[in-house]
Design an enzyme around this catalytic site. Structure first.
Site, PDB file in Angstrom:
ATOM      1  N   GLU A  99       1.418   1.709  -5.074  1.00 32.59           N
ATOM      2  CA  GLU A  99       0.581   2.415  -3.808  1.00 32.59           C
ATOM      3  C   GLU A  99      -0.421   1.232  -3.423  1.00 32.59           C
ATOM      4  O   GLU A  99      -1.726   0.872  -4.153  1.00 32.59           O
ATOM      5  CB  GLU A  99      -0.079   3.485  -4.329  1.00 32.59           C
ATOM      6  CG  GLU A  99      -0.474   4.400  -3.063  1.00 32.59           C
ATOM      7  CD  GLU A  99      -1.975   4.178  -2.607  1.00 32.59           C
ATOM      8  OE1 GLU A  99      -2.388   3.345  -1.797  1.00 32.59           O
ATOM      9  OE2 GLU A  99      -2.805   4.684  -3.162  1.00 32.59           O
TER      10      GLU A  99
ATOM     11  N   CYS B 240      -7.631   2.693   0.849  1.00 29.80           N
ATOM     12  CA  CYS B 240      -6.446   2.017   1.368  1.00 29.80           C
ATOM     13  C   CYS B 240      -5.846   2.744   2.793  1.00 29.80           C
ATOM     14  O   CYS B 240      -5.099   2.202   3.445  1.00 29.80           O
ATOM     15  CB  CYS B 240      -4.940   2.177   0.227  1.00 29.80           C
ATOM     16  SG  CYS B 240      -5.336   1.587  -1.177  1.00 29.80           S
TER      17      CYS B 240
ATOM     18  N   GLU C  91      -6.733  -6.531   5.275  1.00 32.15           N
ATOM     19  CA  GLU C  91      -7.579  -5.077   4.942  1.00 32.15           C
ATOM     20  C   GLU C  91      -9.000  -5.656   5.103  1.00 32.15           C
ATOM     21  O   GLU C  91      -9.451  -6.280   4.040  1.00 32.15           O
ATOM     22  CB  GLU C  91      -7.024  -4.724   3.756  1.00 32.15           C
ATOM     23  CG  GLU C  91      -7.349  -3.198   3.357  1.00 32.15           C
ATOM     24  CD  GLU C  91      -6.281  -2.602   2.396  1.00 32.15           C
ATOM     25  OE1 GLU C  91      -6.047  -3.405   1.319  1.00 32.15           O
ATOM     26  OE2 GLU C  91      -6.133  -1.499   2.382  1.00 32.15           O
TER      27      GLU C  91
ATOM     28  N   LYS D 105      -5.250   2.393 -17.629  1.00 26.06           N
ATOM     29  CA  LYS D 105      -5.932   1.095 -17.643  1.00 26.06           C
ATOM     30  C   LYS D 105      -7.097   1.212 -16.295  1.00 26.06           C
ATOM     31  O   LYS D 105      -6.580   0.994 -15.379  1.00 26.06           O
ATOM     32  CB  LYS D 105      -5.437  -0.253 -17.446  1.00 26.06           C
ATOM     33  CG  LYS D 105      -6.240  -1.437 -17.693  1.00 26.06           C
ATOM     34  CD  LYS D 105      -5.739  -2.568 -17.533  1.00 26.06           C
ATOM     35  CE  LYS D 105      -6.071  -2.954 -16.159  1.00 26.06           C
ATOM     36  NZ  LYS D 105      -7.266  -2.993 -15.404  1.00 26.06           N
TER      37      LYS D 105
HETATM   38  C1  SIN Z   1      -6.451   4.842  -1.863  1.00 31.07           C
HETATM   39  O1  SIN Z   1      -7.390   4.548  -1.314  1.00 31.07           O
HETATM   40  O2  SIN Z   1      -5.685   4.505  -2.671  1.00 31.07           O
HETATM   41  C2  SIN Z   1      -6.160   6.525  -2.057  1.00 31.07           C
HETATM   42  C3  SIN Z   1      -6.847   7.098  -0.895  1.00 31.07           C
HETATM   43  C4  SIN Z   1      -6.642   8.578  -0.978  1.00 31.07           C
HETATM   44  O3  SIN Z   1      -5.975   9.369  -1.713  1.00 31.07           O
HETATM   45  O4  SIN Z   1      -7.046   9.126   0.378  1.00 31.07           O
END
Ligand code: SIN
Length: 481
Positions: A254, A288, A383, A178
């Protein structure tokens, strides 16, 4: 509709390109220009159930292929993706705004997971355990977990899919992808290439929807899905986790981060600025693992702020498809408003604006540096997911580590120091899943990606990645003479 031969607008289910039963569609727009790229099917849970059934039906024969057969299907797929590298990169830039140099890099990053796990498929070894009596033989085997659902984010429209489906397909699991409503076209394009690669019907499915909550709930609660892998925000991750409790579904999450980047007095400041630029401004701050909080020690504070601001002032902002552009737009109005709010709050609480700090036009925001930031500002707690670098001052190593760990998140951390003893001490003391030591770019297929605390659970990529998509089974042979 814009030109790109990989644009597909229907969902891919059971080897067929299908519309939503309701006939509904939704628009995908380019965040850099606001232009319509395409309208794609808007599926609901009834459509999704069909995909789940098809995937479950495809499971027995797919898991019974040899590892080499699964591996060669995956290699066909990666070859096709590489053959369409430029078109895929352009499509990604159009739908998520990431600049072309980075989306070209993302195609390579994305296929690295297919290649790695296509190889790992052949190395799913078990164990022979010495028994405690002579009449027994104890064996451990690893088996495919069953149908895998992958809910993926807009900031890496390709690589976050392959990082999840790579191990699943390698292990013998059909997948339901998805992709995000903001950027579903890359996911559909690689589904089209998976079809061309020859995966049997039902093994590779991709559904697009704006009904994320309802569809997400179905993916969590449907018993035929045995594993859910999600990359996205911590609040959504928590919701999915509670929904998965009803079927005790295996989960990889994650989630968000609040990455600290510490620069000690003994650091190479130029190297730290270089690392800071990569880890803060990659994808316009929308990853992230992007730095959220900079910490600079008293002795080098002014020098670091000055050099960082100079580098930030030189960034070229614009449409990611244009040559030489380094920073694109934010993904949407919500993202832009968050950035504005964080900067306003920081300034109201005493931060000093050193660079940027203004909305430009559309979804573009100036790359920004804020000095004299403090831990009580919203930007230090949440964040920011945007191009803003707040720099906090500290005096001692203990203080820096304490502030760095003073967050519910624990994904990535970074620090710069030339003292090897300090490097070990700080790396071990930081509460997170990944640490960059004198390095701002840590992501690679060969290393385990994932976080601790509220940044999630499980690891993706590397030799550890496959285990999250397999079940361990213990076989006890008795009566051996
Ligand atoms: C992400 O922002 O979820 C992944 C970042 C990355 O793989 O470097």
């Amino acid at each position: 509709m814009q030109k790109n031969s990989l644009i597909r607008t229907q969902s891919y289910v059971n080897g067929q390109w299908v519309n939503a039963a309701s006939g509904k569609t939704f628009d995908v727009k380019n965040p850099a220009t606001g232009e319509l790229i395409a309208s794609v099917t808007d599926m609901n849970i009834l459509d999704v159930r069909k995909a789940i059934d098809a995937a479950n039906d495809a499971w027995p024969s797919y898991r019974d292929l040899t590892a080499k057969e699964r591996s060669s299907l995956m290699k066909n797929w990666l070859t096709l993706i590489l053959e369409h590298k430029e078109e895929l990169a352009e499509l990604m830039t159009m739908e998520c705004g990431k600049v072309l140099t980075e989306t070209l890099g993302e195609v390579d990053y994305g296929v690295s997971f297919i290649e790695w796990f296509a190889e790992e498929a052949k190395r799913v070894y078990g164990d022979v355990i010495p028994a405690q009596t002579n009449d027994k033989r104890l064996i451990v085997i690893k088996q495919s977990i069953g149908v895998v659902a992958a809910i993926t984010p807009w900031n890496f429209p390709l690589a976050m899919i392959t990082r999840k489906v790579g191990p699943a397909l390698a292990a013998g699991s059909p997948v339901i992808v998805k992709p995000p409503a903001e950027a579903p076209l890359t996911g559909l394009a690689i589904a089209y290439l998976a079809e061309k690669a020859g995966f049997p019907p039902g093994v590779y499915n991709t559904i697009t929807t704006t009904e994320s909550s309802e569809v997400g709930k179905e993916l969590c609660e449907n018993k035929k899905i045995r594993k859910l892998s999600f990359t996205g925000s911590t609040p959504v991750g928590k919701k999915l986790m509670s929904q998965c409790a009803s079927t005790l579904k295996k989960l990889s999450l994650e989630l968000g981060g609040n990455a600290p980047f510490i620069v000690f007095d003994d650091a190479d400041i130029d190297a730290a600025v270089k690392g800071a630029m990569i880890s803060k401004f990659r994808n316009n701050g929308q990853t992230c693992v992007c730095v959220n909080r900079f910490f600079a020690q008293d002795g080098i504070y002014d020098e670091f702020v000055e050099k960082l601001s100079r580098a930030v002032a030189g960034l070229r902002v614009g449409n990611g498809l244009d040559k030489d552009i380094q920073v694109g737009p934010l993904i949407n109005e919500k993202g832009l408003n968050k950035v504005k709010h964080h900067v306003e709050d920081a300034i109201a609480r005493g931060a000093r604006l050193v660079q940027g700090g203004k909305h430009m036009s559309g979804l573009f925001y100036q790359p920004t540096v804020l000095a004299d930031a403090t831990q009580d500002m919203i930007i230090a707690k949440e964040e920011v997911f945007g191009p803003v670098a707040p720099v906090i001052r500290f005096s001692t190593e203990e203080e820096a580590v304490q502030m760095a760990n003073d967050t519910d998140y624990g994904l990535a951390s970074y620090f710069y120091s030339k003292d090897v003893n300090r490097c070990w001490r700080v790396a071990e003391a930081l509460e997170c899943g990944m640490v960059g030591i004198n390095e701002g770019l840590i992501s690679t297929v060969v290393a385990p990606f994932g976080g601790v605390k509220e940044s999630g659970m499980g690891r993706e990529g590397s030799k550890y990645g496959m285990d999250y998509f397999m079940e361990i089974k213990y076989l006890c042979f008795g009566g051996i003479k």
